[in-house]
Design a protein around this motif. Structure first.
Motif, PDB file in Angstrom:
ATOM      1  N   SER A  40       0.912  -1.195   0.061  1.00 37.64           N
ATOM      2  CA  SER A  40       0.010  -0.010   0.010  1.00 37.64           C
ATOM      3  C   SER A  40       0.917   1.287   0.147  1.00 37.64           C
ATOM      4  N   ALA A  41       0.295   2.593  -0.203  1.00 40.58           N
ATOM      5  CA  ALA A  41       0.837   3.648   0.094  1.00 40.58           C
ATOM      6  C   ALA A  41       1.226   3.801   1.532  1.00 40.58           C
ATOM      7  N   THR A  46      -2.438   8.406   1.076  1.00 44.44           N
ATOM      8  CA  THR A  46      -3.721   8.539   0.199  1.00 44.44           C
ATOM      9  C   THR A  46      -4.603   9.580   0.778  1.00 44.44           C
ATOM     10  N   GLU A  73       1.140   4.299  -3.897  1.00 49.64           N
ATOM     11  CA  GLU A  73       1.681   2.980  -4.140  1.00 49.64           C
ATOM     12  C   GLU A  73       2.935   2.798  -5.023  1.00 49.64           C
ATOM     13  N   PHE A 135      -3.800  -1.563  -4.844  1.00 52.28           N
ATOM     14  CA  PHE A 135      -4.788  -0.625  -5.059  1.00 52.28           C
ATOM     15  C   PHE A 135      -5.148   0.379  -6.670  1.00 52.28           C
ATOM     16  N   ARG A 149     -11.090   2.571  -1.337  1.00 51.14           N
ATOM     17  CA  ARG A 149     -10.418   2.532  -0.124  1.00 51.14           C
ATOM     18  C   ARG A 149     -10.059   1.037   0.289  1.00 51.14           C
ATOM     19  N   GLY A 150      -8.781   0.709   0.691  1.00 45.73           N
ATOM     20  CA  GLY A 150      -8.663  -0.516   1.591  1.00 45.73           C
ATOM     21  C   GLY A 150      -8.477  -1.307   0.143  1.00 45.73           C
ATOM     22  N   GLY A 151      -8.065  -0.959  -1.256  1.00 45.17           N
ATOM     23  CA  GLY A 151      -8.100  -1.780  -2.392  1.00 45.17           C
ATOM     24  C   GLY A 151      -6.830  -2.570  -2.398  1.00 45.17           C
ATOM     25  N   SER A 152      -5.703  -2.486  -1.694  1.00 42.69           N
ATOM     26  CA  SER A 152      -4.625  -3.008  -1.698  1.00 42.69           C
ATOM     27  C   SER A 152      -4.784  -4.590  -1.311  1.00 42.69           C
ATOM     28  N   ASP A 153      -5.939  -4.929  -0.436  1.00 43.63           N
ATOM     29  CA  ASP A 153      -6.077  -6.025  -0.107  1.00 43.63           C
ATOM     30  C   ASP A 153      -6.640  -7.020  -1.244  1.00 43.63           C
TER      31      ASP A 153
HETATM   32  N1  ASP Z   1      -3.795   3.429  -0.158  1.00 49.22           N
HETATM   33  C1  ASP Z   1      -5.128   2.938  -0.257  1.00 49.22           C
HETATM   34  C2  ASP Z   1      -5.986   3.421   0.716  1.00 49.22           C
HETATM   35  O1  ASP Z   1      -5.572   3.986   1.474  1.00 49.22           O
HETATM   36  C3  ASP Z   1      -5.317   1.376  -0.721  1.00 49.22           C
HETATM   37  C4  ASP Z   1      -4.945   0.538   0.671  1.00 49.22           C
HETATM   38  O2  ASP Z   1      -4.111   1.094   1.583  1.00 49.22           O
HETATM   39  O3  ASP Z   1      -5.454  -0.588   0.783  1.00 49.22           O
HETATM   40  O4  ASP Z   1      -7.129   3.303   0.933  1.00 49.22           O
END
Ligand code: ASP
Ligand code: ADP
Ligand code: MG
Length: 414
Positions: A40-41, A46, A73, A135, A149-153
Motif C-alpha cells: 500500500s501507500a 492516500t 503506491e 490499489f 479505499r482498502g483496495g490493496s487487500d
Molecule cells: N492506499 C489505499 C488506501 O489508503 C489502498 C490501501 O491501503 O489498501 O485506501
C-alpha cells in the motif's frame, strides 16, 4: 510454496518499517518459498493526496483523481524493492499496468477484470521478489484506475488467485480479525478461524481490516487468507471455507458503519409502482440503496425510509426533488434526511441454527436506552440503525452482552 504477502499503510509507514518488510520477506524466501509482495501507500499518504484533490475538485469519479491518488503506491513499491536489494536480496517492482491488472473504468472504485501474471512469474522464476503496487489498475483505454479505499487487500488476493498461490498473507497493524475493532473495544478477542461468508458480512458492515472485494475473490478462487501483524510472528486469523464447528459460535463479531445517511419520503401514495418510481433515478445515478423500510399505511399514504452512502445523500435528495416532484413535493418538502446515523450489526453463521439473537440484541440496546430507527436481517446478520452519537456505546454493549470478550467455549447461551 508460493506466498503472496500484502503490507498495509502502517506496515510501510516509514523507512524503518520498509526495512522490516524487506527482512520479513527475505526470511520467507530463505525458507525456500517464492514470494510476491503487494504494498500500500505509506500510511496517511492516500488521505493526503485525496485532500489535495478536494482542494480543487469534488468529483471522485474523475479519471484524473485516480492518476493522483495511485501515486502513493508507486513510491512504496520502489522503496520496498530498494530496501530488499539493500538487504542483499533481488527484487523488481511492478505498477498496475506492468503486470496488467486490467479493470473496468469505474474510477475510484474499479473492479479487476483480468491479470496477466506472466511478468510476475518471470520475476519469481529469476529468483526475484516481485513487489507489486496495490490499489491500482489500468482500464482498457490505458487510463489508470484505483480500486476503492482498502483496495490493496483486493490486489493482494487477486494476485494470489492469478498466481495460484498457497496463501495470501495480509500484514497489518493488528494481529488478526477480532470480535470487534480492537482499537475501539479493548476487550475484543482475536478470532482464530473465520468463514469467508462471515468475513464478507463483517467487511461489508464496517470492519475495515479487509476490503469486501478481497474476501469475495478469496471465496471465489479458494485463496486461504491469513490476516496477521507485521510487527510480530504470532499466528493471526485464517479466513477459510466454513467448518462444522463454526456453527457452534452464534455471534462471531460486532461491527459499526458510520458512513451512511437516512432518507425518509413521507406521505407517499400507497399504490403500486411508487417504490420503483422513487428508486429508479437513484439506480440510474449508481447510488446504492442499503436498508429500506416501508411503514404500514393507515390513511392511504405511507412513509418509506432508506439508507444511502453519506457521500451520495445530497445527490440522492436533489435527484428525487428534480425527477419525482409529484411524489416528494415540488420543493422536496416531504423528504427528510439524517446524516447523523450509525449502523451496528452482529454477525455469525451460528444464527442459522440458533433463535433469539434479535431479541437479545434489542434487549441489550434497550438497556442502554438506545433507540432503534431501522432494522434489517439476513441469514447470518442483524443490523440496527441508531443515532451516531451512541455508536461506540452500542458496540461495547453488544460485544460484551454477547460474551465476545470470553473464549468461545466459555460464552453463555442466549
Ligand atoms: N492506499 C489505499 C488506501 O489508503 C489502498 C490501501 O491501503 O489498501 O485506501
Ligand atoms: P492496513 O493499512 O494494514 O490495510 P487498515 O487500517 O485498513 O490496515 O485495517 C486495519 C484496521 O482495521 C485496524 O487497525 C482496526 O482498527 C480496524 N478494524 C476494524 N474492525 C476490525 C476487526 N473486527 N478486527 C480487526 N481490526 C479491525
Ligand atoms: Mg486496509
Amino acid at each position: 510454496m508460493l506466498i503472496v504477502q500484502k503490507y498495509g499503510g502502517t506496515s510501510v509507514g516509514s523507512v524503518e518499517r520498509m526495512k522490516n518488510v524487506a527482512a520479513r520477506c527475505l526470511a520467507t524466501a530463505r525458507q525456500g518459498h517464492q514470494v510476491a509482495l503487494v504494498v500500500s501507500a505509506m500510511s496517511g499518504e492516500t488521505n493526503r493526496l485525496l485532500k489535495l484533490v478536494n482542494e480543487i475538485h469534488d468529483d471522485p469519479n474523475d479519471r484524473e483523481v485516480d492518476v493522483i491518488v495511485s501515486t502513493g503506491e508507486q513510491v512504496s513499491v520502489g522503496m520496498v524493492a530498494l530496501a530488499i536489494r539493500a538487504a542483499g536480496g533481488k527484487a523488481r517492482s511492478f505498477l498496475g499496468h506492468q503486470c496488467k491488472i486490467v479493470t473496468d473504468s469505474a474510477f475510484s472504485r474499479a473492479r479487476i477484470v483480468s491479470i496477466d501474471s506472466q511478468p510476475i512469474k518471470d520475476a519469481l522464476d529469476a529468483g526475484e521478489i516481485a513487489v507489486i503496487a496495490g490499489f491500482q489498475g489500468v482500464d482498457e483505454k490505458g487510463s489508470i484506475t484505483t480500486l476503492g479505499r482498502g483496495g490493496s487487500d483486493t490486489t493482494g488476493v487477486a494476485i494470489a488467485a492469478a498466481l495460484g498461490a498457497d496463501v495470501c498473507e495480509i500484514f497489518t497493524d493488528v494481529d488478526g480479525v477480532y470480535t470487534t475493532d480492537p482499537n475501539v473495544v479493548p476487550s475484543a478477542r482475536k478470532i482464530d478461524r473465520i468463514s469467508y461468508e462471515e468475513m464478507l458480512e463483517l467487511a461489508s458492515l464496517g470492519a475495515k481490516v479487509l476490503q469486501i472485494r478481497s474476501v469475495e475473490l478469496g471465496m471465489k478462487y479458494k485463496v486461504p487468507i491469513h490476516v496477521r501483524s507485521s510487527f510480530s510472528d504470532v499466528e493471526g486469523t485464517w479466513v477459510v471455507p466454513e467448518e462444522i464447528s463454526m456453527e457452534n459460535v452464534v455471534v462471531s463479531g460486532v461491527t459499526v458503519a458510520k458512513d451512511e445517511a437516512k432518507i425518509t419520503c413521507e406521505d407517499l401514495p400507497d399504490t403500486s409502482g411508487v417504490a420503483s418510481k422513487l428508486f429508479g433515478p437513484l439506480a440510474e445515478a449508481s447510488i446504492s440503496v442499503d436498508m429500506i423500510v416501508q411503514n404500514q399505511a393507515h390513511d392511504g399514504t405511507t412513509d418509506l425510509t432508506f439508507t444511502v452512502p453519506r457521500g451520495d445523500r445530497k445527490r440522492a435528495v436533489d435527484l428525487l426533488r428534480a425527477q419525482v416532484p409529484d411524489l416528494v413535493g415540488p420543493e422536496g418538502q416531504r423528504i427528510k434526511f439524517d446524516d447523523e446515523i450509525a449502523k451496528v450489526s452482529v454477525v455469525g453463521v451460528g444464527m442459522r441454527s440458533h433463535a433469539g439473537v434479535a431479541k437479545r440484541m434489542f434487549q441489550l440496546l434497550a438497556a442502554e436506552n438506545i433507540n432503534i430507527q431501522l432494522i434489517s436481517t439476513s441469514e447470518i446478520k442483524i443490523s440496527c440503525v441508531i443515532a451516531r452519537k451512541y455508536a461506540e456505546l452500542a458496540v461495547r454493549a453488544l460485544h460484551d452482552g454477547f460474551g465476545l470478550s470470553l473464549p468461545p467455549s466459555e460464552r453463555a447461551g442466549l
